[in-house]
Design a protein around this motif. Structure first.
Motif, mmCIF file in Angstrom:
data_model
loop_
_atom_site.group_PDB
_atom_site.id
_atom_site.type_symbol
_atom_site.label_atom_id
_atom_site.label_comp_id
_atom_site.label_asym_id
_atom_site.label_seq_id
_atom_site.Cartn_x
_atom_site.Cartn_y
_atom_site.Cartn_z
ATOM 1 N N GLN A 228 0.846 -1.197 0.000
ATOM 2 C CA GLN A 228 0.000 0.000 0.000
ATOM 3 C C GLN A 228 0.875 1.239 0.000
ATOM 4 N N LYS A 229 0.425 2.244 -0.758
ATOM 5 C CA LYS A 229 1.124 3.527 -0.769
ATOM 6 C C LYS A 229 0.233 4.569 -0.123
ATOM 7 N N TYR A 230 0.815 5.392 0.742
ATOM 8 C CA TYR A 230 0.079 6.442 1.428
ATOM 9 C C TYR A 230 0.381 7.795 0.782
ATOM 10 N N ALA A 231 -0.628 8.634 0.720
ATOM 11 C CA ALA A 231 -0.436 9.993 0.211
ATOM 12 C C ALA A 231 0.406 10.789 1.199
ATOM 13 N N VAL A 232 1.280 11.635 0.670
ATOM 14 C CA VAL A 232 2.103 12.520 1.498
ATOM 15 C C VAL A 232 1.913 13.952 1.026
ATOM 16 N N THR A 233 2.240 14.893 1.896
ATOM 17 C CA THR A 233 2.024 16.305 1.571
ATOM 18 C C THR A 233 2.967 16.781 0.483
ATOM 19 N N ASP A 234 4.234 16.335 0.532
ATOM 20 C CA ASP A 234 5.250 16.734 -0.442
ATOM 21 C C ASP A 234 5.885 15.482 -1.013
ATOM 22 N N ASP A 235 5.426 15.052 -2.194
ATOM 23 C CA ASP A 235 5.916 13.788 -2.746
ATOM 24 C C ASP A 235 7.293 13.913 -3.403
ATOM 25 N N LYS A 236 7.872 15.110 -3.422
ATOM 26 C CA LYS A 236 9.246 15.257 -3.896
ATOM 27 C C LYS A 236 10.249 15.049 -2.755
ATOM 28 N N THR A 237 9.763 15.139 -1.517
ATOM 29 C CA THR A 237 10.633 14.984 -0.351
ATOM 30 C C THR A 237 10.332 13.711 0.416
ATOM 31 N N ASN A 238 9.078 13.307 0.438
ATOM 32 C CA ASN A 238 8.647 12.193 1.285
ATOM 33 C C ASN A 238 8.046 11.048 0.490
ATOM 34 N N LEU A 239 8.108 9.872 1.102
ATOM 35 C CA LEU A 239 7.587 8.647 0.508
ATOM 36 C C LEU A 239 7.069 7.789 1.645
ATOM 37 N N GLY B 137 4.940 -8.236 10.574
ATOM 38 C CA GLY B 137 3.590 -7.718 10.403
ATOM 39 C C GLY B 137 3.572 -6.616 9.360
ATOM 40 N N LYS B 138 2.470 -5.901 9.273
ATOM 41 C CA LYS B 138 2.356 -4.792 8.332
ATOM 42 C C LYS B 138 3.025 -3.555 8.921
ATOM 43 N N ILE B 139 4.062 -3.073 8.237
ATOM 44 C CA ILE B 139 4.763 -1.885 8.709
ATOM 45 C C ILE B 139 4.784 -0.834 7.602
ATOM 46 N N VAL B 140 4.828 0.423 8.008
ATOM 47 C CA VAL B 140 4.893 1.535 7.072
ATOM 48 C C VAL B 140 6.238 2.236 7.223
ATOM 49 N N PHE B 141 6.924 2.447 6.115
ATOM 50 C CA PHE B 141 8.116 3.277 6.118
ATOM 51 C C PHE B 141 7.734 4.674 5.633
ATOM 52 N N TYR B 142 7.981 5.656 6.491
ATOM 53 C CA TYR B 142 7.829 7.051 6.084
ATOM 54 C C TYR B 142 9.240 7.596 5.907
ATOM 55 N N CYS B 143 9.611 7.849 4.665
ATOM 56 C CA CYS B 143 10.973 8.271 4.328
ATOM 57 C C CYS B 143 10.987 9.789 4.166
ATOM 58 N N THR B 144 11.970 10.436 4.790
ATOM 59 C CA THR B 144 11.895 11.889 4.863
ATOM 60 C C THR B 144 13.259 12.555 4.896
ATOM 61 N N ILE B 145 13.278 13.833 4.541
ATOM 62 C CA ILE B 145 14.373 14.749 4.868
ATOM 63 C C ILE B 145 13.751 15.953 5.560
ATOM 64 N N ILE B 146 14.280 16.302 6.715
ATOM 65 C CA ILE B 146 13.897 17.538 7.395
ATOM 66 C C ILE B 146 15.147 18.420 7.433
ATOM 67 N N GLY B 147 15.084 19.548 6.722
ATOM 68 C CA GLY B 147 16.254 20.409 6.627
ATOM 69 C C GLY B 147 17.008 20.219 5.332
ATOM 70 N N THR B 148 16.303 20.203 4.208
ATOM 71 C CA THR B 148 16.990 20.072 2.915
ATOM 72 C C THR B 148 17.996 21.206 2.712
ATOM 73 N N TRP B 149 17.707 22.355 3.316
ATOM 74 C CA TRP B 149 18.643 23.484 3.340
ATOM 75 C C TRP B 149 19.045 23.776 4.781
ATOM 76 N N PHE B 150 19.193 22.711 5.559
ATOM 77 C CA PHE B 150 19.526 22.762 6.981
ATOM 78 C C PHE B 150 18.531 23.660 7.718
ATOM 79 N N ASN B 151 18.956 24.806 8.250
ATOM 80 C CA ASN B 151 18.044 25.610 9.057
ATOM 81 C C ASN B 151 17.465 26.800 8.312
ATOM 82 N N ARG B 152 17.602 26.797 6.989
ATOM 83 C CA ARG B 152 17.097 27.931 6.217
ATOM 84 C C ARG B 152 15.571 27.894 6.138
ATOM 85 N N GLU C 284 9.056 21.490 5.996
ATOM 86 C CA GLU C 284 9.394 20.063 5.993
ATOM 87 C C GLU C 284 9.086 19.413 7.324
ATOM 88 N N LEU C 285 9.331 20.126 8.407
ATOM 89 C CA LEU C 285 9.011 19.603 9.733
ATOM 90 C C LEU C 285 7.505 19.411 9.878
#
Length: 230
Positions: free
Chosen positions: A86-97, A106-121, A128-129
């Motif tokens: 199953q695939k879940y919808a995400v807010t930003d599909d260019k950053t998250n999966l 069992g059934k597990i979900v991986f939420y793959c992310t980057i928080i801080g693509t430009w560090f603290n900018r 992203e947070l």
């Protein structure tokens, strides 16, 4: 079951072929790469990519096509031994999966992310947070076995604040993990900003470690966990 993550910094250090050759040494069940290129990794029959960064245009401060000399940029890629269910919808599909798998645990979900693509900018880090918080809360209502994996640009070790975006970001993430009944399995690795967050129910049977130190493939450490049972 072994799960690993690494920010490869767009494979700039070893290029695509060298990075793939290096990663092919390891036998994980799941591997999440961030700041990634579409690598051919022979140990994984399945590969799932976030939506690509737009090409030949400035996107969030950078023309990635120029920066990567024509390579196509993907912020997150998940490599797997098994297909997702199953695939879940995400807010930003260019950053998250967000993908669910039927595993021995069992059934597990991986939420793959980057928080801080430009560090603290700002505004990028705040957006992203909040996207991660919003997405994970929503997924949690459907499946509480959520693993949040990727580049947090944050160390959770006491005394390592210089490796974190900000104290407020660190505390906000800790609050999210507590709210969703999660444990940061990689929080005690020194000078580490890439993490694997797991449900508390898995924590007693989990080992963690480093599979590559920083400045070998990129300026990030590659970390992994091994979960024996649920």
């Amino acid at each position: 079951m072994k799960i690993a993550t690494l920010n490869i910094d767009w494979a700039r250090k070893k290029k695509s072929s060298g990075t793939a050759e290096f990663l092919n040494q390891f036998d994980f069940d799941f591997l999440i790469l961030t700041e990634a290129l579409d690598l051919d990794l022979q140990n994984f029959p399945y590969k799932y990519l976030s939506s690509p960064i737009p090409e030949n245009t400035v996107y969030e401060n950078l023309n990635y096509s120029e920066y990567l000399k024509g390579e196509k940029a993907f912020r997150t890629i998940l490599y797997s031994k098994i297909p997702y269910s199953q695939k879940y919808a995400v807010t930003d599909d260019k950053t998250n999966l967000a993908l669910e798998f039927e595993t021995e645990l069992g059934k597990i979900v991986f939420y793959c992310t980057i928080i801080g693509t430009w560090f603290n900018r700002k505004p990028f880090v705040d957006i992203e947070l909040q996207n991660t918080i919003q997405d994970c809360r929503k997924i949690y209502t459907e499946n509480k076995n959520i693993f949040i994996v990727g580049d947090f640009n944050t160390s959770f070790r006491k005394g390592e604040e210089r490796f974190s975006i900000s104290s407020s970001t660190t505390e906000t993430l800790k609050s999210l993990f507590k709210e969703l009944n999660l444990i940061n399995s990689t929080s005690e690795i020194e000078e580490n900003i890439d993490h694997i967050i797991i449900p508390k129910g898995f924590s007693d049977d989990t080992e963690y470690g480093i599979f590559v130190d920083k400045n070998v493939v990129s300026d990030h450490k590659g970390v992994f966990i091994s979960v024996e049972k649920f």
